[in-house]
Design a protein around this motif. Structure first.
Motif, PDB file in Angstrom:
ATOM      1  N   GLU A 262       0.855  -1.190   0.000  1.00 43.97           N
ATOM      2  CA  GLU A 262       0.000   0.000   0.000  1.00 43.97           C
ATOM      3  C   GLU A 262       0.888   1.236   0.000  1.00 43.97           C
ATOM      4  OE1 GLU A 262      -1.327   3.457   1.141  1.00 43.97           O
ATOM      5  OE2 GLU A 262      -0.654   2.382   2.926  1.00 43.97           O
ATOM      6  N   ARG A 267      -7.319   5.001   2.083  1.00 40.04           N
ATOM      7  CA  ARG A 267      -7.793   3.910   2.931  1.00 40.04           C
ATOM      8  C   ARG A 267      -8.719   2.941   2.198  1.00 40.04           C
ATOM      9  NH1 ARG A 267     -12.082   6.741   7.110  1.00 40.04           N
ATOM     10  NH2 ARG A 267     -13.419   7.737   5.561  1.00 40.04           N
ATOM     11  N   SER A 268      -9.371   3.402   1.131  1.00 37.21           N
ATOM     12  CA  SER A 268     -10.336   2.556   0.438  1.00 37.21           C
ATOM     13  C   SER A 268      -9.689   1.395  -0.313  1.00 37.21           C
ATOM     14  CB  SER A 268     -11.164   3.393  -0.542  1.00 37.21           C
ATOM     15  OG  SER A 268     -10.334   4.006  -1.515  1.00 37.21           O
ATOM     16  N   LEU A 270      -7.800  -0.857   0.937  1.00 43.46           N
ATOM     17  CA  LEU A 270      -7.506  -1.960   1.851  1.00 43.46           C
ATOM     18  C   LEU A 270      -8.189  -3.263   1.443  1.00 43.46           C
ATOM     19  CD1 LEU A 270      -6.420  -3.121   4.555  1.00 43.46           C
ATOM     20  CD2 LEU A 270      -8.508  -2.236   5.621  1.00 43.46           C
ATOM     21  N   MET A 288      -0.332   5.315   4.181  1.00 44.91           N
ATOM     22  CA  MET A 288      -1.408   6.005   4.909  1.00 44.91           C
ATOM     23  C   MET A 288      -0.903   6.665   6.197  1.00 44.91           C
ATOM     24  SD  MET A 288      -4.852   3.710   4.431  1.00 44.91           S
ATOM     25  CE  MET A 288      -4.181   2.070   4.181  1.00 44.91           C
ATOM     26  N   ASP A 292      -6.692  10.560   8.223  1.00 42.80           N
ATOM     27  CA  ASP A 292      -7.844  10.041   7.490  1.00 42.80           C
ATOM     28  C   ASP A 292      -7.547   8.627   6.991  1.00 42.80           C
ATOM     29  OD1 ASP A 292     -10.282   9.830   6.205  1.00 42.80           O
ATOM     30  OD2 ASP A 292      -9.606  10.914   4.404  1.00 42.80           O
ATOM     31  N   SER A 293      -7.315   7.731   7.915  1.00 39.05           N
ATOM     32  CA  SER A 293      -6.925   6.363   7.546  1.00 39.05           C
ATOM     33  C   SER A 293      -7.611   5.329   8.435  1.00 39.05           C
ATOM     34  CB  SER A 293      -5.404   6.213   7.643  1.00 39.05           C
ATOM     35  OG  SER A 293      -4.930   6.632   8.911  1.00 39.05           O
ATOM     36  N   GLN A 294      -8.799   5.662   8.907  1.00 43.65           N
ATOM     37  CA  GLN A 294      -9.563   4.728   9.742  1.00 43.65           C
ATOM     38  C   GLN A 294      -9.926   3.479   8.932  1.00 43.65           C
ATOM     39  OE1 GLN A 294     -10.407   5.217  13.053  1.00 43.65           O
ATOM     40  NE2 GLN A 294     -11.142   3.110  13.044  1.00 43.65           N
ATOM     41  N   LEU A 295      -9.566   2.313   9.448  1.00 44.12           N
ATOM     42  CA  LEU A 295      -9.814   1.052   8.749  1.00 44.12           C
ATOM     43  C   LEU A 295     -10.950   0.332   9.464  1.00 44.12           C
ATOM     44  CD1 LEU A 295      -6.081  -0.063   8.337  1.00 44.12           C
ATOM     45  CD2 LEU A 295      -7.460   1.326   6.779  1.00 44.12           C
TER      46      LEU A 295
END
Length: 373
Positions: A262, A267-268, A270, A288, A292-295
Motif C-alpha cells: 500500500e 484507505r479505500s 484496503l 497512509m 484520514d486512515s480509519q480502517l
C-alpha cells in the motif's frame, strides 16, 4: 512561516566551531517530497518558522572534532573526509535509548529530530535542505555516494527509496511460497521504487501497479510494472472495477499474489488489497501516514482465515539507507531513475515556483538547485 505564506530567503550564520560528530554540509540539490507539500498546504502541522526539506545531497565542508565537548564521537567518522559527497538519514537519533538499541527502531528514538520538520529555534536552525548548507548532528547516518550516481538521482534515496527498502525487507516477506508476484497500490515515487525493488532485488516475475494516473503508470511500466488503470466512472461501481482488476491479476496469479504494498495513502484500497492476496500473503502498509486512515471495513476473521501478515512501516533504519544507495548504484544504468524527476531544476530564490510545479503532480519529484540562489 505557515500555511498560505510565501517562503522567505533568509541569511543565517554558519557555525564557527563544530561539536564532536557534527558535519557541516554544502548542499548540491534537494527534491520536494509529498510531506513538504502537506506542510505547506496545512495537511501536516509543523512548528514555524523552519527550513523545509529533508531529501538532498551535498558535500562535507567541515567535520566536528572536539574531544573535550563531552559528546560521544560519530560512529564511522574515520571513514569521512571533507569533500565527500553524501546523503544522510532524514532523522537524527541518540543511539542509546531502548527504541534505538533494544527495538532496532532508531526512527522512533526517544529524542528524535527530523530534518525539514524542526524549527529554526532547534539548535542552530540549519535543519532543512532548501538551503545552501545543513548541519548534520552526531546521530545522523551518512552514506558516501559512488561516482557516476548523479546528485539529482540520489536526492530522493534518503526518503522514498530507503522507506521502500524497509517496507519490503527481504527477511519480512512470506517465508513459504514462491514470492514471485506482487501488487503495488499507487504509482507515486514510493510505488515506482517499490516496483523496481520487487523486480530487481526480490526477483519477482509479476509486479502489478494500480493507479488512477495514466502517465504515472507509464513511468511505473518503465521500471518493470504491469500497469492497471484504476478507473472511475458512473457506469460501473468501484466494486465492479475492482472485480475486473482482480480478474486480470488472477489470470496471471490464480491463487492470488504473494505481496501487496500500500503506497497510495488511500484507505479505500484496503479491501481490494486483502482480496488480491493468496493465503499466507503479506500486506505492507506504508502510504497512509495521515489521520484520514480509519480502517473499519476489514474483519479480523478475514485476516485470520487467510493467515495474512500485515506490517506497518514508518521511515527506515540506517542500514536501509545504505541498501538504498547500493541499489541505485547497481541499477543506475538499467533503470530510468531520472524519469521521476522534473527536467529542470529551480534555484532557491524560485522555491515558490518549485512548489507550484510540485503541486501540479506532473513529476514525482521537483528538483531544487541549492548552489543557485
Amino acid at each position: 512561516h505557515g500555511v498560505g505564506q510565501p517562503h522567505e530567503i533568509r541569511e543565517m550564520p554558519l557555525p564557527d566551531r563544530l561539536r564532536e560528530g557534527e558535519l557541516l554540509v554544502k548542499l548540491h540539490c534537494a527534491t520536494i517530497c509529498g510531506s513538504d507539500l502537506h506542510t505547506v498546504d496545512g495537511k501536516r502541522n509543523e512548528p514555524t518558522p523552519l527550513i523545509l526539506g529533508h531529501e538532498g545531497v551535498g558535500v562535507i565542508e567541515g567535520i566536528g572534532n572536539d574531544i573535550f565537548s563531552g559528546d560521544r564521537p560519530r560512529k564511522g567518522s574515520w571513514k569521512l573526509r571533507e569533500g565527500d559527497r553524501i546523503t544522510f538519514s532524514v532523522a537524527d537519533s541518540c543511539g542509546i535509548c531502548p527504541e534505538c538499541t533494544l527495538h532496532k527502531l532508531p526512527q522512533k528514538c526517544e529524542s528524535l529530530m527530523k530534518y525539514g520538520h524542526a524549527p529554526i529555534t532547534d539548535g542552530l536552525g540549519l535543519n532543512g535542505t532548501y538551503a545552501s548548507h545543513i548541519l548534520l548532528r552526531r546521530g545522523t547516518h551518512v552514506v558516501k555516494l559512488p561516482e557516476g550516481l548523479s546528485s539529482r538521482v540520489a536526492s530522493p534515496a534518503n526518503c522514498a527509496l530507503a522507506t521502500v527498502v524497509n517496507s519490503l525487507d527481504m527477511a519480512r516477506l512470506p517465508r513459504f511460497g514462491s514470492n514471485n508476484s506482487a501488487v503495488v497500490q499507487g504509482a507515486g515515487l514510493l510505488g515506482i521504487y517499490a516496483v523496481a525493488w520487487l523486480k530487481k532485488r526480490v526477483g519477482m516475475e509479476h509486479v502489478f501497479c494500480l493507479d488512477m494516473n495514466p502517465e504515472r503508470l507509464k513511468t511505473a511500466e518503465r521500471f518493470g510494472a504491469i500497469p492497471l488503470l484504476v478507473e472511475s466512472s458512473t457506469e460501473r461501481s468501484a466494486e465492479e472495477h475492482a472485480a475486473e482488476r482482480a480478474r486480470q491479476i488472477r489470470t496471471w496469479c490464480p491463487r492470488g499474489v504473494d505481496v501487496v504494498v500500500e503506497m497510495s495513502g488511500v484507505r479505500s484500497v484496503l479491501i481490494e488489497g486483502v482480496n488480491l492476496l493468496r493465503h499466507g500473503g503479506h500486506y505492507a502498509f506504508c502510504g497512509m501516514v495521515h489521520p484520514d486512515s480509519q480502517l473499519s471495513t476489514l474483519t479480523g476473521e478475514t485476516i485470520i482465515r487467510k493467515c495474512l501478515t500485515i506490517r506497518g512501516v514508518h521511515n527506515y533504519t540506517p542500514w536501509n539507507l545504505s541498501e538504498a544507495v547500493g541499489f541505485m548504484e547497481e541499477f543506475m544504468h538499467d533503470l530510468p531513475f531520472d524519469s521521476v524527476l522534473s527536467p529542470m531544476s529551480f534555484s532557491l530564490d524560485r522555491i515558490d515556483e518549485a512548489f507550484a510545479e510540485a503541486f501540479t503532480g506532473r513529476h514525482c519529484r521537483v528538483v531544487v538547485n541549492c548552489n543557485d540562489h
